[in-house]
Write a protein that holds these residues in place. Structure first.
Motif, PDB file in Angstrom:
ATOM      1  N   GLU A 187       0.832  -1.209   0.000  1.00 25.58           N
ATOM      2  CA  GLU A 187       0.000   0.000   0.000  1.00 25.58           C
ATOM      3  C   GLU A 187       0.868   1.260   0.000  1.00 25.58           C
ATOM      4  O   GLU A 187       0.568   2.240  -0.676  1.00 25.58           O
ATOM      5  CB  GLU A 187      -0.929   0.010   1.221  1.00 25.58           C
ATOM      6  CG  GLU A 187      -1.979  -1.090   1.224  1.00 25.58           C
ATOM      7  CD  GLU A 187      -1.504  -2.392   1.854  1.00 25.58           C
ATOM      8  OE1 GLU A 187      -2.348  -3.267   2.095  1.00 25.58           O
ATOM      9  OE2 GLU A 187      -0.275  -2.547   2.089  1.00 25.58           O
ATOM     10  N   GLN A 188       1.966   1.205   0.769  1.00 25.12           N
ATOM     11  CA  GLN A 188       2.832   2.371   0.859  1.00 25.12           C
ATOM     12  C   GLN A 188       3.581   2.592  -0.452  1.00 25.12           C
ATOM     13  O   GLN A 188       3.802   3.730  -0.875  1.00 25.12           O
ATOM     14  CB  GLN A 188       3.808   2.186   2.025  1.00 25.12           C
ATOM     15  CG  GLN A 188       4.140   3.463   2.791  1.00 25.12           C
ATOM     16  CD  GLN A 188       5.114   4.325   2.028  1.00 25.12           C
ATOM     17  OE1 GLN A 188       6.045   3.824   1.418  1.00 25.12           O
ATOM     18  NE2 GLN A 188       4.888   5.623   2.054  1.00 25.12           N
ATOM     19  N   TYR A 189       3.954   1.509  -1.126  1.00 22.93           N
ATOM     20  CA  TYR A 189       4.617   1.647  -2.418  1.00 22.93           C
ATOM     21  C   TYR A 189       3.664   2.260  -3.447  1.00 22.93           C
ATOM     22  O   TYR A 189       4.053   3.112  -4.251  1.00 22.93           O
ATOM     23  CB  TYR A 189       5.124   0.294  -2.918  1.00 22.93           C
ATOM     24  CG  TYR A 189       6.332   0.383  -3.837  1.00 22.93           C
ATOM     25  CD1 TYR A 189       6.432   1.360  -4.832  1.00 22.93           C
ATOM     26  CD2 TYR A 189       7.391  -0.507  -3.707  1.00 22.93           C
ATOM     27  CE1 TYR A 189       7.531   1.434  -5.660  1.00 22.93           C
ATOM     28  CE2 TYR A 189       8.501  -0.436  -4.530  1.00 22.93           C
ATOM     29  CZ  TYR A 189       8.563   0.545  -5.509  1.00 22.93           C
ATOM     30  OH  TYR A 189       9.664   0.624  -6.339  1.00 22.93           O
ATOM     31  N   LEU A 190       2.419   1.839  -3.415  1.00 25.44           N
ATOM     32  CA  LEU A 190       1.439   2.409  -4.336  1.00 25.44           C
ATOM     33  C   LEU A 190       1.284   3.901  -4.096  1.00 25.44           C
ATOM     34  O   LEU A 190       1.145   4.687  -5.048  1.00 25.44           O
ATOM     35  CB  LEU A 190       0.090   1.699  -4.173  1.00 25.44           C
ATOM     36  CG  LEU A 190      -1.009   2.137  -5.142  1.00 25.44           C
ATOM     37  CD1 LEU A 190      -0.599   1.880  -6.593  1.00 25.44           C
ATOM     38  CD2 LEU A 190      -2.321   1.403  -4.829  1.00 25.44           C
ATOM     39  N   GLN A 191       1.329   4.324  -2.830  1.00 28.11           N
ATOM     40  CA  GLN A 191       1.256   5.753  -2.529  1.00 28.11           C
ATOM     41  C   GLN A 191       2.471   6.483  -3.091  1.00 28.11           C
ATOM     42  O   GLN A 191       2.359   7.606  -3.602  1.00 28.11           O
ATOM     43  CB  GLN A 191       1.160   5.979  -1.018  1.00 28.11           C
ATOM     44  CG  GLN A 191       0.835   7.410  -0.627  1.00 28.11           C
ATOM     45  CD  GLN A 191      -0.519   7.858  -1.154  1.00 28.11           C
ATOM     46  OE1 GLN A 191      -1.526   7.178  -0.956  1.00 28.11           O
ATOM     47  NE2 GLN A 191      -0.550   8.991  -1.842  1.00 28.11           N
ATOM     48  N   PHE A 192       3.634   5.862  -3.011  1.00 31.65           N
ATOM     49  CA  PHE A 192       4.842   6.422  -3.620  1.00 31.65           C
ATOM     50  C   PHE A 192       4.620   6.656  -5.115  1.00 31.65           C
ATOM     51  O   PHE A 192       4.946   7.719  -5.649  1.00 31.65           O
ATOM     52  CB  PHE A 192       6.018   5.460  -3.434  1.00 31.65           C
ATOM     53  CG  PHE A 192       7.113   5.947  -2.524  1.00 31.65           C
ATOM     54  CD1 PHE A 192       7.870   7.066  -2.851  1.00 31.65           C
ATOM     55  CD2 PHE A 192       7.403   5.277  -1.352  1.00 31.65           C
ATOM     56  CE1 PHE A 192       8.904   7.498  -2.025  1.00 31.65           C
ATOM     57  CE2 PHE A 192       8.421   5.696  -0.516  1.00 31.65           C
ATOM     58  CZ  PHE A 192       9.180   6.808  -0.849  1.00 31.65           C
ATOM     59  N   ILE A 193       4.088   5.632  -5.785  1.00 32.76           N
ATOM     60  CA  ILE A 193       3.848   5.726  -7.225  1.00 32.76           C
ATOM     61  C   ILE A 193       2.943   6.922  -7.534  1.00 32.76           C
ATOM     62  O   ILE A 193       3.200   7.716  -8.463  1.00 32.76           O
ATOM     63  CB  ILE A 193       3.206   4.429  -7.757  1.00 32.76           C
ATOM     64  CG1 ILE A 193       4.198   3.252  -7.676  1.00 32.76           C
ATOM     65  CG2 ILE A 193       2.699   4.609  -9.181  1.00 32.76           C
ATOM     66  CD1 ILE A 193       5.329   3.311  -8.667  1.00 32.76           C
ATOM     67  N   LYS A 194       1.891   7.067  -6.748  1.00 31.92           N
ATOM     68  CA  LYS A 194       0.936   8.162  -6.976  1.00 31.92           C
ATOM     69  C   LYS A 194       1.569   9.517  -6.705  1.00 31.92           C
ATOM     70  O   LYS A 194       1.356  10.479  -7.459  1.00 31.92           O
ATOM     71  CB  LYS A 194      -0.287   7.963  -6.090  1.00 31.92           C
ATOM     72  CG  LYS A 194      -1.142   6.756  -6.467  1.00 31.92           C
ATOM     73  CD  LYS A 194      -2.305   6.577  -5.513  1.00 31.92           C
ATOM     74  CE  LYS A 194      -3.172   5.388  -5.904  1.00 31.92           C
ATOM     75  NZ  LYS A 194      -4.296   5.170  -4.949  1.00 31.92           N
TER      76      LYS A 194
ATOM     77  N   VAL B 104       1.527 -11.704  -0.768  1.00 32.03           N
ATOM     78  CA  VAL B 104       2.045 -11.807  -2.129  1.00 32.03           C
ATOM     79  C   VAL B 104       0.952 -11.482  -3.142  1.00 32.03           C
ATOM     80  O   VAL B 104       1.161 -10.716  -4.097  1.00 32.03           O
ATOM     81  CB  VAL B 104       2.621 -13.217  -2.384  1.00 32.03           C
ATOM     82  CG1 VAL B 104       2.897 -13.428  -3.870  1.00 32.03           C
ATOM     83  CG2 VAL B 104       3.895 -13.423  -1.572  1.00 32.03           C
ATOM     84  N   GLN B 105      -0.226 -12.051  -2.932  1.00 33.04           N
ATOM     85  CA  GLN B 105      -1.338 -11.801  -3.844  1.00 33.04           C
ATOM     86  C   GLN B 105      -1.708 -10.320  -3.866  1.00 33.04           C
ATOM     87  O   GLN B 105      -1.938  -9.735  -4.934  1.00 33.04           O
ATOM     88  CB  GLN B 105      -2.539 -12.646  -3.434  1.00 33.04           C
ATOM     89  CG  GLN B 105      -3.707 -12.579  -4.410  1.00 33.04           C
ATOM     90  CD  GLN B 105      -4.814 -13.542  -4.033  1.00 33.04           C
ATOM     91  OE1 GLN B 105      -5.127 -13.721  -2.858  1.00 33.04           O
ATOM     92  NE2 GLN B 105      -5.404 -14.188  -5.020  1.00 33.04           N
ATOM     93  N   LYS B 106      -1.753  -9.718  -2.694  1.00 27.12           N
ATOM     94  CA  LYS B 106      -2.080  -8.289  -2.607  1.00 27.12           C
ATOM     95  C   LYS B 106      -1.017  -7.431  -3.293  1.00 27.12           C
ATOM     96  O   LYS B 106      -1.332  -6.454  -3.980  1.00 27.12           O
ATOM     97  CB  LYS B 106      -2.224  -7.880  -1.143  1.00 27.12           C
ATOM     98  CG  LYS B 106      -2.520  -6.403  -0.925  1.00 27.12           C
ATOM     99  CD  LYS B 106      -2.905  -6.107   0.511  1.00 27.12           C
ATOM    100  CE  LYS B 106      -1.808  -6.434   1.479  1.00 27.12           C
ATOM    101  NZ  LYS B 106      -2.155  -6.067   2.871  1.00 27.12           N
ATOM    102  N   SER B 107       0.248  -7.810  -3.126  1.00 28.31           N
ATOM    103  CA  SER B 107       1.342  -7.056  -3.734  1.00 28.31           C
ATOM    104  C   SER B 107       1.207  -7.005  -5.248  1.00 28.31           C
ATOM    105  O   SER B 107       1.336  -5.944  -5.868  1.00 28.31           O
ATOM    106  CB  SER B 107       2.689  -7.690  -3.358  1.00 28.31           C
ATOM    107  OG  SER B 107       2.903  -7.655  -1.971  1.00 28.31           O
ATOM    108  N   PHE B 108       0.940  -8.159  -5.845  1.00 28.56           N
ATOM    109  CA  PHE B 108       0.821  -8.207  -7.294  1.00 28.56           C
ATOM    110  C   PHE B 108      -0.479  -7.567  -7.778  1.00 28.56           C
ATOM    111  O   PHE B 108      -0.521  -6.976  -8.860  1.00 28.56           O
ATOM    112  CB  PHE B 108       0.948  -9.647  -7.787  1.00 28.56           C
ATOM    113  CG  PHE B 108       2.368 -10.116  -7.885  1.00 28.56           C
ATOM    114  CD1 PHE B 108       3.069 -10.004  -9.072  1.00 28.56           C
ATOM    115  CD2 PHE B 108       3.020 -10.656  -6.782  1.00 28.56           C
ATOM    116  CE1 PHE B 108       4.391 -10.428  -9.170  1.00 28.56           C
ATOM    117  CE2 PHE B 108       4.337 -11.080  -6.864  1.00 28.56           C
ATOM    118  CZ  PHE B 108       5.031 -10.962  -8.051  1.00 28.56           C
ATOM    119  N   ALA B 109      -1.521  -7.661  -6.975  1.00 34.43           N
ATOM    120  CA  ALA B 109      -2.793  -7.038  -7.361  1.00 34.43           C
ATOM    121  C   ALA B 109      -2.678  -5.516  -7.369  1.00 34.43           C
ATOM    122  O   ALA B 109      -3.178  -4.842  -8.276  1.00 34.43           O
ATOM    123  CB  ALA B 109      -3.895  -7.481  -6.408  1.00 34.43           C
ATOM    124  N   LEU B 110      -2.022  -4.968  -6.349  1.00 31.12           N
ATOM    125  CA  LEU B 110      -1.914  -3.511  -6.228  1.00 31.12           C
ATOM    126  C   LEU B 110      -0.860  -2.918  -7.157  1.00 31.12           C
ATOM    127  O   LEU B 110      -1.034  -1.830  -7.703  1.00 31.12           O
ATOM    128  CB  LEU B 110      -1.593  -3.125  -4.785  1.00 31.12           C
ATOM    129  CG  LEU B 110      -2.678  -3.304  -3.735  1.00 31.12           C
ATOM    130  CD1 LEU B 110      -2.142  -2.913  -2.360  1.00 31.12           C
ATOM    131  CD2 LEU B 110      -3.906  -2.435  -4.070  1.00 31.12           C
TER     132      LEU B 110
END
Length: 267
Positions: free
Chosen positions: A151-158, A188-194
């Motif tokens: 989740e935190q990596y996705l925030q970085f991307i945004k 792992v599943q959440k990581s690839f999904a996000l």
């Protein structure tokens, strides 16, 4: 999916380097020289990798732009990123870095909003100056610095909001407590999904929880821990059939060859 290594065996020429790794069954590599190498040598390694069908997955940086030598470290980040784009590597990979005594160590400031914002601005600047056409700047997740969760990596991307910034996936580095340890498949599943659309390269290793009085999670040789390789491979293949997955953190070529045999036994 291409199983590879970030270990470079002793060799006397780019061709020998590529031949050794190819004969052992590796299909992806990290680039063995940095931006200070002569251009003709860089080009020779690129040709050798192509001739032996080795995908150049990563150009490593491995420093902290936030330490006492931050200006020099930032210069290395930029030059390695330029190198990655020049050779058309899948990504240039670093960690976000610590402002503490150790460039990759645990420090309370690693989780500060101030350092997060500095990293966002730094990565934006790198992307704006390099203007990559082929490669991407990425951060490897770490347990004790950001990004420390999908989740935190996705925030970085945004927040970075640059096409030149993407994801380096190391699922074992998301394992930081008993919950993530016991729910690894879910994580792992959440990581690839996000993060799936942004993932450019992956590391592959294993971990195991030890002790009864406190939490001790250690890296262990592949197959001696908890990573569910078939499930991990399933996520990778769904994302990209040619995704590089590199073994790391092993002491010598023999250890890598053993790990590769384990990895291939579960393909």
């Amino acid at each position: 999916m291409r199983l590879g290594t970030n270990y470079n065996p002793a060799h006397s020429s780019p061709t020998e380097w590529a031949e050794i790794l190819s004969k052992k069954g590796y299909e992806a590599v990290c680039f063995p020289v940095n931006y200070e190498a002569p251009v003709n040598l860089i080009d020779a390694y690129v040709r050798a990798a192509k001739d032996y069908d080795l995908r150049i997955a990563e150009v490593g940086v491995w420093n902290s732009p936030h330490g006492k030598d931050g200006k020099r470290a930032l210069q290395v980040c930029e030059e390695q990123f330029r190198l990655a784009d020049y050779i058309k590597a899948d990504c240039c990979v670093n960690i976000s870095g610590s402002p503490g005594i150790n460039w990759n160590g645990c420090d309370v400031l690693n989780f500060s909003q101030e350092l997060y914002e500095k990293n966002v601005e730094m990565i934006q600047g790198l992307c704006d100056r390099v203007k990559p056409k082929y490669s991407f700047y990425t951060l490897e997740p770490m347990q004790w610095m950001l990004p420390d969760s999908p989740e935190q990596y996705l925030q970085f991307i945004k927040d970075v909001d640059r096409e030149g910034f993407a994801v380096h996936m190391d699922v074992v580095n998301w394992v930081k407590d008993p919950y993530t340890y016991t729910h690894m498949d879910e994580m792992v599943q959440k990581s690839f999904a996000l993060l799936g659309p942004y993932i450019k390269s992956c590391h592959l290793k294993d971990c195991k929880l030890f002790g009864t009085a406190t939490v001790e999670i250690h890296e262990v040789p592949l197959g001696e821990g908890i990573i569910n390789l078939p499930f991990f491979y399933e996520q990778v293949r769904r994302l990209h059939p040619d995704m590089p997955v590199l073994l790391e953190h092993l002491p010598d070529m023999e250890a890598y060859d053993k790990a590769l045999a384990v990895a291939k036994s579960k393909v």
